[in-house]
Design an enzyme around this catalytic site. Structure first.
Site, short mmCIF file in Angstrom:
data_model
loop_
_atom_site.label_atom_id
_atom_site.label_comp_id
_atom_site.label_asym_id
_atom_site.label_seq_id
_atom_site.Cartn_x
_atom_site.Cartn_y
_atom_site.Cartn_z
N ILE A 5 -23.09 -10.59 0.93
CA ILE A 5 -24.02 -11.42 1.69
C ILE A 5 -24.58 -10.56 2.80
O ILE A 5 -23.98 -9.55 3.19
CB ILE A 5 -23.35 -12.71 2.25
CG1 ILE A 5 -22.12 -12.37 3.11
CG2 ILE A 5 -22.97 -13.65 1.13
CD1 ILE A 5 -21.46 -13.61 3.71
N ASP A 6 -25.74 -10.93 3.30
CA ASP A 6 -26.43 -10.12 4.29
C ASP A 6 -25.61 -9.97 5.57
O ASP A 6 -24.79 -10.82 5.91
CB ASP A 6 -27.79 -10.73 4.64
CG ASP A 6 -28.71 -10.81 3.44
OD1 ASP A 6 -28.56 -9.99 2.52
OD2 ASP A 6 -29.59 -11.70 3.43
N LYS A 7 -25.90 -8.91 6.30
CA LYS A 7 -25.22 -8.64 7.56
C LYS A 7 -25.23 -9.84 8.49
O LYS A 7 -24.20 -10.23 9.06
CB LYS A 7 -25.88 -7.44 8.25
CG LYS A 7 -25.41 -7.20 9.68
CD LYS A 7 -26.25 -6.16 10.38
CE LYS A 7 -25.88 -6.05 11.85
NZ LYS A 7 -26.75 -5.10 12.59
#
Length: 360
Positions: A169-171
């Site tokens: 998942i994105d930062k």
């Protein structure tokens, strides 16, 4: 001049960050990061255009800066951005710092582990934590912490630690990740993702109100032709990969709406780019246009309120809420949920109070 050869056909654009075209001398030592031998059938293209097509997540301007800084050579000679590559040319990229080895450095880290057994573990990732090491983020990532936590496990191929990632998942997205602790678990979980049998749901706060209480967004997702740092929707399927997002409206606060999203596929930035395509970018999403007022007048008390909401949650309002899958060895159906983090909860409370006051 110390040169360390690293052959690569796919380049990481972030390696070029920080190159100053006005300081072509750079460090006393230069290290060769990439070497490309141009195919025999390659048409003659400007080298900046050629490298732009090979680089990930970069602009043509960044490539031109690297060329002007003499970080790019053809057959051992620096060239200008308008040089046309020819078949069998050897292109090298040299930088002042040595390449990183492909090994993960274990780091002690406080991990929010929600479940763990001999085959897998579930981690609740906080927003701001990078999942996997990459250029500019070699340390302090979730994988570094996992490598420390799983230090007693056998190492992977060539002595490299295999952190067990089967998805990311994105930062700046919070929420659940499943980690495989064995090769069998990784393979089994990866196949579930491939066949779209993993149950994944997200909570998102979006600008405006979607056209219907429930809906499905279908549209291929691929790298944008205008900006290679972002993704774009190609509804006619001419580019990208198929992507399907189902959404349901949970609560409306007037200018913004809380929605529940279920993914059939797992493309890069899928929810963020699909909702932007629908005309409802995620609140505070800098990349996809949600970091400015999209509904309502950009004036007065309302503007001040929205700006304070941005400050409360200076990241995209997206949370990976749940994961459901079949256990690799027991065959049991597992399901996990993670509560909203404090910043997301505070943001909803702020908008709920505003909506109650504005729409009594």
């Amino acid at each position: 001049m110390n040169r360390v050869a690293m052959i690569s056909t796919e380049l990481d654009a972030e390696e070029l960050d920080g190159i100053d075209p006005d300081d072509a001398e750079g460090s006393d030592e230069l290290y060769e990061h990439h070497r490309i031998v141009v195919d025999r059938g390659q048409e003659q293209l400007r080298i900046d255009k050629f490298l732009h097509g090979r680089l990930r997540n970069t602009s043509r301007n960044k490539v031109q800066e690297a060329i002007r800084a003499q970080a790019v050579e053809v057959n051992g000679v620096p060239v200008k951005p308008n040089y046309r590559v020819k078949p069998q040319d050897t292109i090298t990229i040299t930088l002042p710092e040595p390449p990183r080895e492909g090994k993960v450095v274990p780091e002690e880290m406080q991990l929010d582990i929600r479940y763990e057994d001999s085959e897998l573990l579930i981690v609740n990732k906080p927003a701001g934590l990078v999942v996997h090491p990459a250029y500019g983020h070699w340390q302090g990532t979730l994988v570094n912490g996992l490598a420390y936590h799983l230090a007693d496990l056998p190492t992977g191929r060539n002595g490299e630690i295999r952190p067990g990632l089967v998805h990311r998942i994105d930062k700046d997205t919070s929420g659940l990740l499943v980690i495989g602790k064995t090769e069998f678990a990784m393979t089994h979980l990866s196949l579930q993702f491939f066949h779209h049998t993993i149950q994944r749901s997200y909570l998102a706060l979006v600008w405006g109100t979607p056209p219907s209480p429930t809906g499905t967004i279908r549209g291929n997702i691929g790298r944008s032709l205008r900006d290679r740092k972002v993704q774009a929707v190609y509804p006619n399927g001419e580019q990208g990969k198929p992507a399907v997002t189902h959404y349901e409206v949970l609560e409306s606060f007037g200018p913004v709406t809380l929605i529940h999203c279920v993914l059939e596929t797992g493309r890069t930035h899928q929810i963020r780019v699909h909702m932007q395509y629908l005309g409802h970018p995620l609140f505070s999403d800098v990349t996809y246009g949600g970091d400015r007022i999209r509904v309502g007048q950009n004036t007065g008390a309302y503007r001040d309120f929205v700006e304070s909401a941005f400050q409360l949650m200076p990241r995209q309002a997206l949370h990976a809420r749940s994961l459901g899958f079949v256990h690799p060895t027991s065959g049991a159906q597992l399901f996990f949920e993670a509560e909203l983090p404090e910043d997301f909860t505070a943001l909803l409370e702020k908008w709920r109070a505003w909506a109650t006051k504005s729409y009594p």
